[in-house]
Design a protein around this motif. Structure first.
Motif, PDB file in Angstrom:
ATOM      1  N   GLY A  40       4.144 -12.308  -2.369  1.00  0.00           N
ATOM      2  CA  GLY A  40       3.414 -11.258  -1.657  1.00  0.00           C
ATOM      3  C   GLY A  40       3.991  -9.876  -1.861  1.00  0.00           C
ATOM      4  N   HIS A  41       5.280  -9.779  -2.121  1.00  0.00           N
ATOM      5  CA  HIS A  41       5.902  -8.465  -2.335  1.00  0.00           C
ATOM      6  C   HIS A  41       5.402  -7.825  -3.625  1.00  0.00           C
ATOM      7  N   ALA A  42       5.095  -8.643  -4.617  1.00  0.00           N
ATOM      8  CA  ALA A  42       4.525  -8.122  -5.866  1.00  0.00           C
ATOM      9  C   ALA A  42       3.173  -7.475  -5.582  1.00  0.00           C
ATOM     10  N   TRP A  43       2.346  -8.178  -4.819  1.00  0.00           N
ATOM     11  CA  TRP A  43       1.014  -7.661  -4.493  1.00  0.00           C
ATOM     12  C   TRP A  43       1.108  -6.427  -3.606  1.00  0.00           C
ATOM     13  N   PHE A  44       2.050  -6.418  -2.666  1.00  0.00           N
ATOM     14  CA  PHE A  44       2.201  -5.256  -1.791  1.00  0.00           C
ATOM     15  C   PHE A  44       2.627  -4.028  -2.590  1.00  0.00           C
ATOM     16  N   SER A  45       3.565  -4.195  -3.503  1.00  0.00           N
ATOM     17  CA  SER A  45       4.008  -3.077  -4.347  1.00  0.00           C
ATOM     18  C   SER A  45       2.851  -2.552  -5.184  1.00  0.00           C
ATOM     19  N   LEU A  46       2.064  -3.459  -5.725  1.00  0.00           N
ATOM     20  CA  LEU A  46       0.898  -3.052  -6.506  1.00  0.00           C
ATOM     21  C   LEU A  46      -0.085  -2.289  -5.630  1.00  0.00           C
ATOM     22  N   GLY A  47      -0.353  -2.801  -4.438  1.00  0.00           N
ATOM     23  CA  GLY A  47      -1.284  -2.125  -3.528  1.00  0.00           C
ATOM     24  C   GLY A  47      -0.819  -0.731  -3.171  1.00  0.00           C
ATOM     25  N   LYS A  48       0.439  -0.576  -2.889  1.00  0.00           N
ATOM     26  CA  LYS A  48       0.976   0.733  -2.520  1.00  0.00           C
ATOM     27  C   LYS A  48       0.820   1.742  -3.653  1.00  0.00           C
ATOM     28  N   ALA A  49       1.167   1.321  -4.870  1.00  0.00           N
ATOM     29  CA  ALA A  49       1.059   2.219  -6.023  1.00  0.00           C
ATOM     30  C   ALA A  49      -0.403   2.579  -6.301  1.00  0.00           C
ATOM     31  N   LEU A  50      -1.282   1.599  -6.221  1.00  0.00           N
ATOM     32  CA  LEU A  50      -2.705   1.866  -6.460  1.00  0.00           C
ATOM     33  C   LEU A  50      -3.283   2.786  -5.393  1.00  0.00           C
ATOM     34  N   GLN A  51      -2.856   2.610  -4.155  1.00  0.00           N
ATOM     35  CA  GLN A  51      -3.331   3.465  -3.069  1.00  0.00           C
ATOM     36  C   GLN A  51      -2.923   4.914  -3.314  1.00  0.00           C
ATOM     37  N   VAL A  52      -1.680   5.133  -3.695  1.00  0.00           N
ATOM     38  CA  VAL A  52      -1.203   6.493  -3.972  1.00  0.00           C
ATOM     39  C   VAL A  52      -2.001   7.105  -5.120  1.00  0.00           C
ATOM     40  N   GLN A  53      -2.375   6.294  -6.090  1.00  0.00           N
ATOM     41  CA  GLN A  53      -3.136   6.787  -7.233  1.00  0.00           C
ATOM     42  C   GLN A  53      -4.615   6.972  -6.919  1.00  0.00           C
ATOM     43  N   GLY A  54      -5.036   6.570  -5.722  1.00  0.00           N
ATOM     44  CA  GLY A  54      -6.425   6.778  -5.305  1.00  0.00           C
ATOM     45  C   GLY A  54      -7.376   5.652  -5.658  1.00  0.00           C
ATOM     46  N   ASP A  55      -6.879   4.533  -6.144  1.00  0.00           N
ATOM     47  CA  ASP A  55      -7.729   3.390  -6.468  1.00  0.00           C
ATOM     48  C   ASP A  55      -7.814   2.485  -5.245  1.00  0.00           C
ATOM     49  N   GLU A  56      -8.606   2.939  -4.266  1.00  0.00           N
ATOM     50  CA  GLU A  56      -8.664   2.275  -2.965  1.00  0.00           C
ATOM     51  C   GLU A  56      -9.154   0.827  -3.041  1.00  0.00           C
ATOM     52  N   ALA A  57     -10.187   0.565  -3.841  1.00  0.00           N
ATOM     53  CA  ALA A  57     -10.733  -0.800  -3.909  1.00  0.00           C
ATOM     54  C   ALA A  57      -9.689  -1.776  -4.445  1.00  0.00           C
ATOM     55  N   ALA A  58      -9.011  -1.397  -5.514  1.00  0.00           N
ATOM     56  CA  ALA A  58      -7.985  -2.271  -6.086  1.00  0.00           C
ATOM     57  C   ALA A  58      -6.796  -2.394  -5.132  1.00  0.00           C
ATOM     58  N   ALA A  59      -6.459  -1.309  -4.429  1.00  0.00           N
ATOM     59  CA  ALA A  59      -5.350  -1.344  -3.469  1.00  0.00           C
ATOM     60  C   ALA A  59      -5.665  -2.307  -2.330  1.00  0.00           C
ATOM     61  N   VAL A  60      -6.890  -2.246  -1.808  1.00  0.00           N
ATOM     62  CA  VAL A  60      -7.288  -3.142  -0.713  1.00  0.00           C
ATOM     63  C   VAL A  60      -7.193  -4.596  -1.166  1.00  0.00           C
ATOM     64  N   ASP A  61      -7.627  -4.874  -2.388  1.00  0.00           N
ATOM     65  CA  ASP A  61      -7.535  -6.240  -2.914  1.00  0.00           C
ATOM     66  C   ASP A  61      -6.080  -6.685  -3.008  1.00  0.00           C
TER      67      ASP A  61
END
Length: 90
Positions: A58-79
């Motif tokens: 889960g930490h891998a997915w959380f790190s990915l979500g955080k980075a995607l959110q900062v980059q503005g890719d909200e849909a991918a971050a939510v996933d």
């Protein structure tokens, strides 16, 4: 009945994992360093590879979500955050 004598405590040989160069550190420490340095593109790339290699982490997915959110890719971050939550990380 003989008792074993306790051995004296001594430092371990070698370098502790947190003092290694970044490329030799565990993924979770690399993710923290990339986030601290605001190296979001690198964190996305590393976290994508991490989540593919260890999809149940889960930490891998959380790190990915955080980075995607900062980059503005909200849909991918939510996933990615959903996948992290499914694995017990929030």
């Amino acid at each position: 009945q003989s008792e074993a004598k306790a051995k004296p405590i001594a430092p371990l040989d070698g370098t502790p994992f947190w003092a290694e160069t970044m490329d030799r550190q565990p993924r979770f420490l690399r993710a923290v360093q990339l986030e601290t340095d605001s190296r979001w593109d690198e964190l996305v790339a590393m976290a994508r590879e991490w989540s593919e290699h260890s999809p149940q982490d889960g930490h891998a997915w959380f790190s990915l979500g955080k980075a995607l959110q900062v980059q503005g890719d909200e849909a991918a971050a939510v996933d990615a955050f959903r996948r992290a939550a499914e694995r017990g990380v929030q």
